[in-house]
Write an enzyme that holds these catalytic residues in place. Structure first.
Site, PDB file in Angstrom:
ATOM      1  CG  HIS A 131      -1.583   1.083   1.630  1.00 13.22           C
ATOM      2  ND1 HIS A 131      -1.872   2.171   1.587  1.00 13.22           N
ATOM      3  CD2 HIS A 131      -3.371   0.845   1.209  1.00 13.22           C
ATOM      4  CE1 HIS A 131      -2.823   3.343   1.898  1.00 13.22           C
ATOM      5  NE2 HIS A 131      -4.035   2.311   1.446  1.00 13.22           N
ATOM      6  CG  ASP A 208       0.606  -2.407   6.403  1.00  9.63           C
ATOM      7  OD1 ASP A 208      -0.534  -2.961   7.148  1.00  9.63           O
ATOM      8  OD2 ASP A 208       0.743  -1.532   5.986  1.00  9.63           O
ATOM      9  CD  GLN A 211      -6.722  -4.088   4.588  1.00 10.62           C
ATOM     10  OE1 GLN A 211      -7.569  -4.755   4.768  1.00 10.62           O
ATOM     11  NE2 GLN A 211      -7.005  -2.785   3.837  1.00 10.62           N
ATOM     12  CE  LYS A 234      -7.043   0.289   6.032  1.00  9.97           C
ATOM     13  NZ  LYS A 234      -7.875  -0.012   4.706  1.00  9.97           N
ATOM     14  CB  CYS A 372      -4.259   3.583  -1.775  1.00 12.78           C
ATOM     15  SG  CYS A 372      -5.337   4.463  -0.961  1.00 12.78           S
TER      16      CYS A 372
HETATM   17  N1  PMP Z   1      -1.796  -0.451   4.510  1.00  8.41           N
HETATM   18  C1  PMP Z   1      -2.300  -0.669   3.839  1.00  8.41           C
HETATM   19  C2  PMP Z   1      -1.938  -1.950   3.323  1.00  8.41           C
HETATM   20  C3  PMP Z   1      -3.992  -0.337   4.033  1.00  8.41           C
HETATM   21  O1  PMP Z   1      -4.811  -1.540   3.233  1.00  8.41           O
HETATM   22  C4  PMP Z   1      -4.436   1.044   4.194  1.00  8.41           C
HETATM   23  C5  PMP Z   1      -5.821   0.863   4.598  1.00  8.41           C
HETATM   24  N2  PMP Z   1      -6.038   1.475   3.409  1.00  8.41           N
HETATM   25  C6  PMP Z   1      -3.833   0.967   5.084  1.00  8.41           C
HETATM   26  C7  PMP Z   1      -2.116   0.323   5.076  1.00  8.41           C
HETATM   27  C8  PMP Z   1      -3.330   2.395   5.255  1.00  8.41           C
HETATM   28  O2  PMP Z   1      -4.029   2.922   6.796  1.00  8.41           O
HETATM   29  P1  PMP Z   1      -4.802   3.725   7.659  1.00  8.41           P
HETATM   30  O3  PMP Z   1      -5.460   4.570   6.244  1.00  8.41           O
HETATM   31  O4  PMP Z   1      -5.414   4.216   8.778  1.00  8.41           O
HETATM   32  O5  PMP Z   1      -3.872   4.705   8.510  1.00  8.41           O
END
Ligand code: PMP
Length: 414
Positions: A131, A208, A211, A234, A372
């Protein structure tokens, strides 16, 4: 296993759904089918009530007031740290920094841990499936330091190429940063295996977990990684909450990133000394209500039981995958052996956004776009995908509704 409409033993999805008020609403006069939980998850009533109770009964600032409300708010906020530490099996509560989410957690490591030691020519290793939150912070500190980003490839099934990852762990690599679960492909990466390879070479591994935490039982000590980032919204908790877990010895060596109240030991105009971790990294008034809600979310999740949740989600994934495969002209992205119920796909002759808009009018909420993950889209050779991302509160009946709606709306675009 054959896709089954039968519910998994020990998991009563109807009862679970009753805990999520929003799932009962209608959208465009149709029952809502919420297939966008990887974007943000819905909240159980226990979370909503916990936030409400906080504002009604003990709203106060943390760590400042000696009065009763301040003590209650501080104890609830610090209780969230204990709860998170238990949720991920951290060795101690001091290893848990409360953040606004994964993005802030990864940026904290990039700016406070990585930047002070990066030299020109050093490398940060990421993977193709990251991401932007696990790419851009590294690019920013690379730009500042003259270090470089290095990318471990994935294969056509959407799995990390293990040999290539290990081969990329050369002496110039100062940190590897990999997602536990891909938000686009649903792939579950073999973090324990990656951590064994990075440890052997003395390279810290950041994971990270955005998910992963909503689907898997996360045990940072069993995984053997060095940093683990997660995001509360999430995880069925409020937005603006999250955490960075890091080994104590790493946090000890990190300077503060933001200065302000709450993170100091003593302030003089001549110079300031700082609090010990984790408070050193928590300047200013935090999202107290949010962490009260997140505590309730983790209680709820643990109450459901990971084994039952995973069995139900595995059946949903199997059903959804088989149903999409049975439709002509549907291409699924991500065929990893180990996945969470997140399925990216495209339909021949139809733009992802057009389909998502038409499906919305059928009451079906799913995401279309690049998620993203521009570099991953480039690897897949598409500008966007549709993504159905499910959670334990979804049902086999919803999958049938979704597939029927998809079959209907694609005809409109033919
Ligand atoms: N890493 C991953 C794999 C994600 O899916 C997301 C959110 N879509 C993020 C990071 C970022 O998370 P946040 O916007 O809650 O900081």
């Amino acid at each position: 296993m054959k896709a089954s409409a039968a519910s998994v033993a020990g998991f009563d999805v109807a009862r679970v759904r009753a805990d999520f008020p929003l799932l009962a609403r209608r959208v465009h006069d149709k029952p809502l089918v919420y297939f966008d939980s990887a974007n943000t998850a819905q909240k159980p009533v226990g979370v909503i009530e916990a936030v409400d109770r906080y504002y009604r009964q003990f709203n106060a600032n943390v760590a400042r007031a000696v009065h009763q409300l301040g003590a209650e708010a501080t104890s609830a906020y610090e209780g969230a740290r204990d709860r998170l530490a238990r949720f991920i099996n951290a060795a101690s509560r001091e290893e848990v920094v409360l953040t606004s989410g994964t993005t802030q957690a990864i940026n904290l490591v990039a700016w406070s841990w990585a930047l002070p030691q990066l030299q020109p020519g050093d490398e940060i290793l990421v993977s193709t499936m990251e991401h932007h939150a696990n790419i851009v912070p590294w690019q920013l500190v690379c730009e500042r330091s003259g270090a470089r980003l290095k990318v471990a490839p994935i294969d056509a099934r959407g799995e990390l190429a293990l040999d290539a990852f290990v081969a990329a762990l050369t002496p110039g690599v100062k940190l590897a940063a990999v997602t536990h679960v891909s938000n686009v492909l649903g792939t579950i990466n073999p973090i324990a295996e990656l951590a064994r390879a990075t440890r052997r070479r003395g390279i810290p591994l950041l994971v990270d977990g955005s998910q992963a935490a909503p689907h898997l039982a996360v045990d940072v000590r069993a995984l053997g990684c060095d940093f683990y980032a997660l995001t509360g919204h999430k995880l069925f908790g409020p937005t603006g909450t999250g955490a960075l877990w890091a080994r104590a010895e790493l946090l000890e060596r990190m300077p503060p990133l933001f200065g302000g109240g709450e993170m100091i030991d003593e302030v003089r105009f001549e110079g300031t000394t700082f609090a010990a971790p984790p408070h050193r990294f928590e300047a200013g008034t935090p999202n107290i209500a949010g962490f009260v809600g997140l505590t309730a979310a983790l209680d709820y999740l643990d109450g459901l039981g990971h084994v039952a949740v995973q069995a139900h989600e595995a059946a949903l994934l199997e059903h959804l995958t088989q149903a999409l495969r049975a439709l002509p002209g549907v291409r699924i992205f991500g065929e990893a052996a180990h996945k969470v119920p997140v399925v990216s796909f495209l339909v021949d002759g139809a733009h992802a956004h057009d389909l998502a808009t038409l499906l919305d009018h059928e009451g079906i909420a799913l995401r279309s776009g690049h998620h993203c993950a521009h570099p991953l889209m480039r690897f897949l050779g598409v500008p966007a995908t549709l993504r159905a991302s499910l959670a334990f509160y979804n049902t086999h009946a919803e999958i049938e509704q979704f597939v029927a709606a998809l079959t209907r709306v694609r005809r409109l675009l033919a």
